[in-house]
Design a protein around this motif. Structure first.
Motif, PDB file in Angstrom:
ATOM      1  N   THR A 234       0.386  74.676 -26.164  1.00 53.76           N
ATOM      2  CA  THR A 234      -0.248  73.513 -25.523  1.00 53.76           C
ATOM      3  C   THR A 234      -1.650  73.275 -26.092  1.00 53.76           C
ATOM      4  N   SER A 235      -2.148  72.060 -25.865  1.00 53.97           N
ATOM      5  CA  SER A 235      -3.492  71.749 -26.369  1.00 53.97           C
ATOM      6  C   SER A 235      -4.537  72.554 -25.605  1.00 53.97           C
ATOM      7  N   SER A 236      -4.259  72.877 -24.310  1.00 53.56           N
ATOM      8  CA  SER A 236      -5.254  73.684 -23.577  1.00 53.56           C
ATOM      9  C   SER A 236      -5.362  75.087 -24.178  1.00 53.56           C
ATOM     10  N   LYS A 239      -7.356  74.819 -27.426  1.00 51.20           N
ATOM     11  CA  LYS A 239      -8.769  74.602 -27.087  1.00 51.20           C
ATOM     12  C   LYS A 239      -9.409  75.927 -26.646  1.00 51.20           C
ATOM     13  N   ALA A 240      -8.653  76.677 -25.821  1.00 48.19           N
ATOM     14  CA  ALA A 240      -9.201  77.941 -25.304  1.00 48.19           C
ATOM     15  C   ALA A 240      -9.418  78.961 -26.421  1.00 48.19           C
ATOM     16  N   GLU A 242     -10.302  78.110 -29.481  1.00 50.19           N
ATOM     17  CA  GLU A 242     -11.045  77.386 -30.515  1.00 50.19           C
ATOM     18  C   GLU A 242     -12.091  78.253 -31.219  1.00 50.19           C
ATOM     19  N   LYS A 273      -3.557  82.975 -17.221  1.00 52.11           N
ATOM     20  CA  LYS A 273      -4.106  81.709 -16.721  1.00 52.11           C
ATOM     21  C   LYS A 273      -3.212  80.517 -17.104  1.00 52.11           C
ATOM     22  N   LEU A 274      -2.756  80.504 -18.363  1.00 56.98           N
ATOM     23  CA  LEU A 274      -2.039  79.315 -18.861  1.00 56.98           C
ATOM     24  C   LEU A 274      -0.520  79.495 -18.862  1.00 56.98           C
TER      25      LEU A 274
END
Ligand code: ATP
Length: 306
Positions: A234-236, A239-240, A242, A273-274
């Motif tokens: 996922t994009s989250s 990002k996390a 990054e 978390k994700l």
């Protein structure tokens, strides 16, 4: 006693020449430890001091808790040594060589048969007629006749072809897995990569670095390549992660990580978390050869042009 070998400021002088210049290290019980260095670094001299075959000029060493200078016999009875050149007799059969060693060490004859079975040795063949690989195998077996707690091996795969070297490395790893403390000297990268848990790099009589493979790699600032495949990506998540600067390759995320522990901790925390599934995670450490070249300024193999 948790330590199998303790060396404190060991020196060896031959006349004016200092072959070993005050080295210190510790080897834990059950550990596989390697002294890695180019020819002439002082590896064999160190093994010879630790195994009582040559005197210590100054410094102290303890093997299995025994003082190497004042308790030589106790040291010898508690260790096995596989020298780079075999100490067995060409004219004797494998069994007679082992029986002779058993007599020397006061081991029962039953131990000989046990080793012949365990190591699948050609008992009736003359030692001198064996291939170099089998000779090494028999020499290792004979060093274990008195069930020592530590096995010292000086350049254990030197002179062996690829297949025999692989078999000998497998044998050493399996002895270590069964609890044997293993101390090897080597200039061979494959050996350094595959046998020891900890490595001390020796150069011109000094230990220039010591640690686990990843610690040595960190010491010279080499990073680990991590290839990660997750479901769902996922994009989250991207990002996390990054700050670890991911790149993409065939559906996997690829990272160049300086601190692998921090990366894995972050990844595990994010997984909770994700809520993603790790499909595969591969890490590629820099080779010990990279570390060696950086720390000693030369390639350790014989005849290498580097
Ligand atoms: P190699 O892989 O070539 O055996 P090594 O790291 O095991 O290398 P050592 O055999 O310990 O190195 O030798 C270290 C240095 O001490 C070398 O320069 C060697 O020539 C010297 N040396 C070793 N034994 C003696 C001796 N008996 N007398 C004088 N010098 C020696």
């Amino acid at each position: 006693m948790a330590e199998a070998i303790v060396a404190k400021n060991l020196f060896k002088r031959y006349g004016d020449f200092e072959a070993v210049k005050g080295i210190s290290f510790r080897v834990k019980k059950g550990e596989a430890f390697a002294l890695l260095g180019p020819n002439g670094a002082g590896k064999t001299t160190t093994v010879r001091m630790l195994t009582t075959l040559t005197s210590i000029t100054s410094g102290e060493a303890y093997v299995n808790g025994f003082n190497v200078k004042s308790e030589r016999l106790a040291v010898r009875l508690s260790i096995g040594l596989v020298p780079d050149v075999s100490n067995l007799y060409d004219e004797l059969t494998v069994r007679d060589n082992l029986l002779f060693m058993a007599k020397l060490y006061g081991a029962p004859a039953g131990r000989v048969e046990e080793l012949i079975r365990e190591f699948e040795l050609p008992a009736e063949r003359k030692f001198g007629k064996l291939s170099t690989g089998f000779k090494r195998r028999v020499t290792i077996a004979s060093a274990l006749i008195h069930e020592p707690e530590i096995l010292f091996l000086d350049e254990p795969t030197n002179g062996l072809d690829v297949r025999s070297a692989k078999a000998v490395r497998g044998l050493i790893r399996s002895l270590n897995r069964q609890g044997m403390t293993v101390f090897i000297t080597t200039h061979n990268m494959v050996e350094a990569e595959t046998i020891p848990q900890r490595i001390a790099i020796m150069k011109a009589g000094n230990i220039v670095a010591e640690g686990k493979r990843n610690e040595l790699a960190r010491l010279v600032g080499k990073s680990t390549i991590v290839r990660l495949s997750v479901e769902p990506l996922t994009s989250s998540l991207i990002k996390a992660l990054e700050r670890f600067k991911p790149t993409f390759d065939e559906g996997s995320l690829v990272f160049n990580v300086a601190d692998i522990d921090a990366f894995l901790e972050t990844l595990m925390a994010l997984r909770k978390k994700l809520n993603f599934r790790v499909k595969s995670l591969c890490t590629e450490l820099p080779g010990i050869e990279d570390v060696f070249v950086e720390l000693t300024g030369g390639c350790p193999c014989r005849g290498c042009p580097l």
